[in-house]
Enzyme design. Structure first.
Site, PDB file in Angstrom:
ATOM      1  N   PRO A 279      -9.700   1.476  94.608  1.00 47.67           N
ATOM      2  CA  PRO A 279     -10.685   0.396  94.580  1.00 47.67           C
ATOM      3  C   PRO A 279     -10.647  -0.311  95.932  1.00 47.67           C
ATOM      4  O   PRO A 279      -9.627  -0.911  96.300  1.00 47.67           O
ATOM      5  CB  PRO A 279     -10.196  -0.524  93.466  1.00 47.67           C
ATOM      6  CG  PRO A 279      -9.106   0.211  92.771  1.00 47.67           C
ATOM      7  CD  PRO A 279      -8.578   1.234  93.715  1.00 47.67           C
TER       8      PRO A 279
ATOM      9  N   ASP B 161      -6.545  -1.145  99.499  1.00 44.77           N
ATOM     10  CA  ASP B 161      -6.503  -0.506  98.182  1.00 44.77           C
ATOM     11  C   ASP B 161      -6.056  -1.546  97.160  1.00 44.77           C
ATOM     12  O   ASP B 161      -4.893  -1.951  97.133  1.00 44.77           O
ATOM     13  CB  ASP B 161      -5.503   0.668  98.232  1.00 44.77           C
ATOM     14  CG  ASP B 161      -5.467   1.456  96.933  1.00 44.77           C
ATOM     15  OD1 ASP B 161      -5.917   0.936  95.902  1.00 44.77           O
ATOM     16  OD2 ASP B 161      -4.969   2.601  96.984  1.00 44.77           O
ATOM     17  N   HIS B 162      -6.990  -1.985  96.358  1.00 45.87           N
ATOM     18  CA  HIS B 162      -6.682  -3.095  95.450  1.00 45.87           C
ATOM     19  C   HIS B 162      -5.729  -2.696  94.326  1.00 45.87           C
ATOM     20  O   HIS B 162      -5.275  -3.526  93.547  1.00 45.87           O
ATOM     21  CB  HIS B 162      -7.990  -3.655  94.857  1.00 45.87           C
ATOM     22  CG  HIS B 162      -7.936  -5.131  94.559  1.00 45.87           C
ATOM     23  ND1 HIS B 162      -6.775  -5.800  94.274  1.00 45.87           N
ATOM     24  CD2 HIS B 162      -8.915  -6.067  94.528  1.00 45.87           C
ATOM     25  CE1 HIS B 162      -7.035  -7.079  94.052  1.00 45.87           C
ATOM     26  NE2 HIS B 162      -8.331  -7.268  94.211  1.00 45.87           N
ATOM     27  N   ARG B 163      -5.419  -1.397  94.253  1.00 45.75           N
ATOM     28  CA  ARG B 163      -4.417  -1.016  93.261  1.00 45.75           C
ATOM     29  C   ARG B 163      -3.050  -1.538  93.641  1.00 45.75           C
ATOM     30  O   ARG B 163      -2.224  -1.879  92.787  1.00 45.75           O
ATOM     31  CB  ARG B 163      -4.343   0.520  93.134  1.00 45.75           C
ATOM     32  CG  ARG B 163      -5.545   1.144  92.486  1.00 45.75           C
ATOM     33  CD  ARG B 163      -5.416   2.653  92.498  1.00 45.75           C
ATOM     34  NE  ARG B 163      -5.268   3.178  93.858  1.00 45.75           N
ATOM     35  CZ  ARG B 163      -5.073   4.466  94.133  1.00 45.75           C
ATOM     36  NH1 ARG B 163      -4.972   5.349  93.165  1.00 45.75           N
ATOM     37  NH2 ARG B 163      -4.975   4.860  95.389  1.00 45.75           N
TER      38      ARG B 163
ATOM     39  N   LEU C  30      -2.573  -3.668  96.651  1.00 44.83           N
ATOM     40  CA  LEU C  30      -2.617  -4.873  97.471  1.00 44.83           C
ATOM     41  C   LEU C  30      -3.622  -5.847  96.879  1.00 44.83           C
ATOM     42  O   LEU C  30      -4.602  -5.426  96.265  1.00 44.83           O
ATOM     43  CB  LEU C  30      -3.059  -4.519  98.892  1.00 44.83           C
ATOM     44  CG  LEU C  30      -2.128  -3.595  99.666  1.00 44.83           C
ATOM     45  CD1 LEU C  30      -2.783  -3.173 100.961  1.00 44.83           C
ATOM     46  CD2 LEU C  30      -0.807  -4.297  99.943  1.00 44.83           C
TER      47      LEU C  30
END
Lengths: 508, 477
Positions: free
Chosen positions: A299, A479-481, A483
């Site tokens: 994401p 990468d919102h997974r 961070l």
């Protein structure tokens, strides 16, 4: 004897490569390790060396063709080796003629894991070939029963290989014909060929054929009396299985051509639009799939900010001259790289990759920075290793060398591996903000905008003035997974700190 | 999903840890796939726990007892006493050793093992119900699934395996005492093997068979060698009868069998027995799987049709072993398990053996592979056969086991070997040579010209091959 040479795995684990250029021609003498071809794989152009001293007998691939690893691309004649071995690679006559007339279906190598046909699980013992040979046939996509038809003895490994290489030659020529056909259609849509012109048909009253041939003909919907033949048996026209298959294939092709012609005529109401096509292959395709994969697995969130780099502009002009004395062209990029390395050290949560298989986040204590580099073929990302431990000039020199190699397409795959963070420098071309796509398995990527002069409020000794300042934009996709926004902001702040005051880099 | 289920995921889910399933799981793990193996009972499946292994253990033990007691001809006088419980303990030890070996092999290969009954939730998810109260269930998503649930004995109406006197093949392998009188329904290979075991152990064995022949799936000359030996052991046969009902009478059961077609026999028969073994065949286990939820098609008999890649109608769901169809043989299941795993890993594997060997461990043994002469003729191949009788084998004579013969079938035109039937000592081992020869595309001369060790039983294969070519040295007429 002749020696077949298969396209080796020129990169690490690459499955195919585009044959860019032959460096030899049939009849050329070659020595071992002499480059014979240039092959473009996923990310690099590689020279393929000759494995032997000998003479080029045959080139089995054409320039521009995408060749799977393991396919024979070139045949050498090697002096002094046992001539009798030659039979090992020369297909028996009957196998050759048989394979030359296979339908497309049978000649097309199947993708791994998909059989050409499903051999029934049966007690009946039909194919005189040992298990290892049958497995090889499946590997090479060869329908072993079609060889069995033409062979009274036991089928060997070399029969299969000979048949497979014969089939792939056949297939290539089919593909080339098809491609040529496509070009013709584009340039001259009116010149379609009708089935009647393409295919000669016969019209007999009686035709002799063996039962299997009759069976296949019935399956294909072919009237045997229409199949052209010069062969005779007992004075009657005789049709072989191969002839029927050839005829059926041509018949289908002709029908297809007719259909396409009809479709084209229907489409001619629309004015022809000037357009051209080029293959979506090689690096472009690799970038495409890497970007798609990255975009849809991670994401992406892009954190954007700008930084006043007036001090950096000054510092660079001051150092530029000194660098040039070392024959180094000092750009802003090495400063940003050093700033990023320092900011990564302060924010180790950014310098990570996600190991999904093991459900672990891998924090790297080394700082290898990739530089997204536009080339004529697309984007390549050379990696400068250990930016944190190298001096500014060293980073500059190495970055220059590697980006140059990328443009010349002489980067080795190793030089593009092992990055922990990537910088995309679109600013050199223009623009302010962007949404870079993460170079997986890294977790963040920084895009630099153009350094522009913009009016900024400057506070000096308690007094505020509006001044023209050098301003650069930063777009950090993460990468919102693994961070969150706060991580990105902290990291960007740290990068800004160093860019705003490049003197701090001296402390690094 | 059931509330409280925990969903995890795996690349390859294998259902059933029999010889098809555990082989598939290990091979898939060897090919670097993430594999989960679900088993509701003991590892090893029917073969290890309820079939091949325990029955062969008992066959061997009972043979030893019978041979020791019947060797007067050789100048040996013995009267062995059989302690069935000790024999069963020994057999259980063999089974335990093998099943725990399988568990270790799976673990060493990196296969995740789960205990429980699997039910499909949809075509990519399975629920695993753990046994026991409050054990709950869990759900597992999978990319690929290999169904290897095997088969179980068919029950016939009125003969419930839960009843005291009625046993399945499974029950017959765990009896605590040797029955004085044992009635067996079905003269297929399971019935015949167990008839052999218990008659050797001293039971009075009576076999009721619906058809007019023992071992109906074998050629008559082969079946009759086995039947005659069984009769010599004291087994009684009633051909053309079906088991109709049974009733308790005192401390025994009375089995009533009726004529199968009414014509050949005109009266019912009644047999008293301590135990009635029902061995009329096996059916695939697909009914417990909620297989419809996965959209996997089954045949009217419950088998899962597959292609040569062991694929079902669903691309990502495979079926191997008994559940995937006849013949129900452990080695067929194992081969299919390997193929399914390799196909999933992207390898060009396929089930394409030329011939499948099979063995029956009666006295004497039967080994078959490939085509019989009749089957060859039906396929349009003109057969030529060569036979060698064990009576003419020096080795068979020295072992005092001279029943039976080796028969090789070849295509007359090409002399390629296409099948063999062996009935006689060590037939189950001997058949392997011909299976290998068929796979390698051997001709009669290849076997006939291969030097065989003397004195061995395998020489008989060489002789049979030479006989088919009219060149036998020791021709036995």
């Amino acid at each position: 004897m002749v020696r077949e040479f298969e396209l080796p795995d020129v990169g690490e684990g690459v499955a195919e490569g585009e044959l860019l250029r032959w460096r030899v021609a049939p009849g050329d003498a070659v020595s071992e390790d002499q480059p014979v071809a240039e092959v473009e794989t996923d990310k690099a152009v590689v020279d393929v060396p000759s494995p032997v001293d000998g003479v080029v007998e045959e080139l089995r691939a054409t320039e521009g063709e995408v060749v799977p690893v393991g396919d024979v691309i070139i045949v050498f004649r090697v002096e002094g080796e046992n001539e009798s071995d030659e039979t090992a690679v020369t297909p028996p006559d009957d196998a050759t003629s048989e394979s030359g007339s296979q339908t497309d279906d049978e000649a097309t190598p199947q993708p791994t894991g998909d059989a050409p046909s499903d051999p029934a699980v049966t007690q009946s013992v039909q194919v005189p070939a040992p298990p290892s040979v049958r497995r090889l046939a499946r590997e090479l996509g060869v329908d072993i029963s079609s060889i069995a038809d033409s062979s009274s003895g036991r089928i060997t490994e070399s029969d299969i290989r000979a048949y497979a290489s014969e089939s792939s030659t056949q297939e290539r020529s089919n593909q080339q014909t098809a491609a040529a056909g496509q070009r013709d259609q584009q340039s001259a849509p009116a010149q379609s060929v009708s089935s009647a012109q393409m295919q000669e048909t016969a019209d007999r009253e009686t035709t002799v054929a063996v039962p299997k041939t009759r069976h296949i003909a019935a399956e294909e919907g072919i009237d045997l009396n229409t199949v052209p033949t010069d062969e005779r048996k007992d004075g009657e026209p005789f049709v072989t299985l191969e002839t029927v298959r050839e005829y059926a294939e041509a018949h289908q092709q002709a029908q297809k051509t007719d259909r396409e012609a009809v479709a084209r005529r229907a489409a001619t109401d629309e004015p022809a639009r000037p357009e051209s096509r080029k293959p979506y292959t090689g690096i472009r395709q690799t970038i495409g799939s890497a970007m798609t994969e990255s975009k849809y697995t991670a994401p992406h969130v892009t954190h954007q900010d700008e930084v006043d780099v007036t001090a950096l502009v000054d510092a660079r002009s001051a150092l530029k001259q000194a660098a040039e004395e070392h024959d180094i062209r000092l750009t802003y990029l090495p400063f940003v790289m050093k700033a990023c390395a320092a900011a990564l050290q302060e924010n180790p949560q950014i310098n990570v990759s996600l190991d999904e298989a093991n459900e672990e986040i891998v924090e790297k204590q080394y700082y290898n920075i990739g530089i997204a580099t536009a080339t004529d073929d697309g984007l390549l990302v050379p990696v400068v290793e250990d930016v944190d431990t190298k001096g500014l000039l060293e980073v500059a020199a190495e970055t220059y060398e590697k980006t140059q190699k990328a443009r010349e397409r002489s980067l080795s795959p190793e030089e593009m591996r092992g990055g922990t963070f990537t910088i995309s420098n679109i600013g050199g071309i223009g623009g302010e903000y962007g949404t870079p796509i993460i170079n997986q398995p890294e977790s963040a990527i920084l895009a630099l905008g153009e350094i522009k002069k913009k009016p900024r409020v400057v506070e000096r000794d308690g007094e505020e003035t509006i001044e023209p300042r050098h301003v650069m934009t930063l777009s950090l996709s993460f990468d919102h997974r693994v961070l969150d926004g706060a991580d990105a902001a902290q990291f960007t702040n740290a990068v800004q700190k160093y860019l705003r005051n490049p003197n701090l880099l001296l402390l690094e | 999903m059931v509330v409280g289920d925990v969903t995890t995921s795996t690349d390859v889910l294998v259902i059933g840890a029999g010889p098809g399933g555990y082989v598939a799981a290990i091979r898939a793990a060897q090919l670097d796939l993430d594999v989960t193996l679900v088993e509701k009972g003991a590892y090893g499946g029917a073969c290890l726990n309820r079939g091949c292994i325990p029955s062969k253990a008992l066959l061997n033990a009972s043979k030893l007892a019978a041979e020791a007691g019947n060797a007067e001809e050789l100048g040996i006088y013995a009267d062995p006493t059989v302690a069935l419980d000790e024999m069963m303990d020994w057999k259980d030890g063999v089974v335990d050793q093998l099943t725990s070996g399988i568990e270790q092999l799976c673990t060493a290969a990196g296969v995740n093992l789960l205990q429980g009954t699997a039910e499909f939730a949809d075509e990519n998810k399975i629920r695993i119900v753990h046994q026991g109260d409050g054990q709950g269930s869990e759900s597992l998503k999978f990319e690929y699934c290999i169904i290897a649930t095997g088969s179980r004995p068919i029950e016939i109406p009125g003969f419930d395996y839960g009843d005291e006197y009625i046993v399945s093949s499974t029950g017959a392998l765990t009896l605590e005492t040797v029955p004085d009188e044992l009635a067996i329904v079905g003269a297929g290979y399971i019935g015949m093997e167990l008839a052999t075991v218990y008659s050797r152990l001293g039971s009075d064995v009576t076999v009721v068979e619906m058809l007019e022949q023992a071992l109906p799936s074998y050629e008559q000359d082969i079946a009759s060698v086995v039947r005659q030996r069984a009769e010599n052991l004291g087994v009684d046969f009633h051909f053309g009868y079906t088991a109709d009902s049974w009733a308790e009478s005192g401390d025994e059961a009375v089995l009533t069998a009726v004529p199968a077609d009414g014509a050949a026999h005109d009266s019912d028969i009644e047999l008293t027995a301590d135990r009635i073994l029902v061995a009329v065949g096996r059916r695939p286990v697909t009914d417990t799987l909620s297989i419809d939820a996965a959209g996997v098609e089954t045949s009217s008999q419950g088998f899962i049709p597959t292609d040569s890649r062991c694929r079902t109608n669903k691309e990502h769901i495979f079926a191997v072993g008994d559940v995937a169809g006849e013949p129900m043989l452990a080695h067929k299941g194992s081969k299919e398990g390997e193929v399914a795993a390799e196909v999933i890993a992207g390898e060009p594997a396929a089930v394409d053996y030329q011939a499948l060997p099979a063995a029956v461990f009666t006295e004497p043994e039967i080994g078959t592979v490939g085509l019989t002469a009749t089957e060859a003729a039906n396929e349009g191949i003109t057969p030529v056969t060569g036979t060698f009788q064990f009576q003419a084998s020096g080795r068979a004579l020295t072992a005092n086991r001279t029943d039976g013969f080796v028969r090789i079938v070849a295509a007359k035109e090409t002399e390629r070997v296409i099948g063999a039937q062996i009935v006689g000592p060590e037939a189950s081992e001997l058949i392997a040579e011909i299976a290998a020869m068929i796979e390698m595309g051997a001709k009669l001369q290849d076997i006939g010209s291969t030097v065989h060790t003397h004195p061995t039983l395998s020489e008989s294969i060489m002789e049979a091959a030479q006989n088919a070519r009219g060149k036998a040295i020791h021709r036995h007429t």
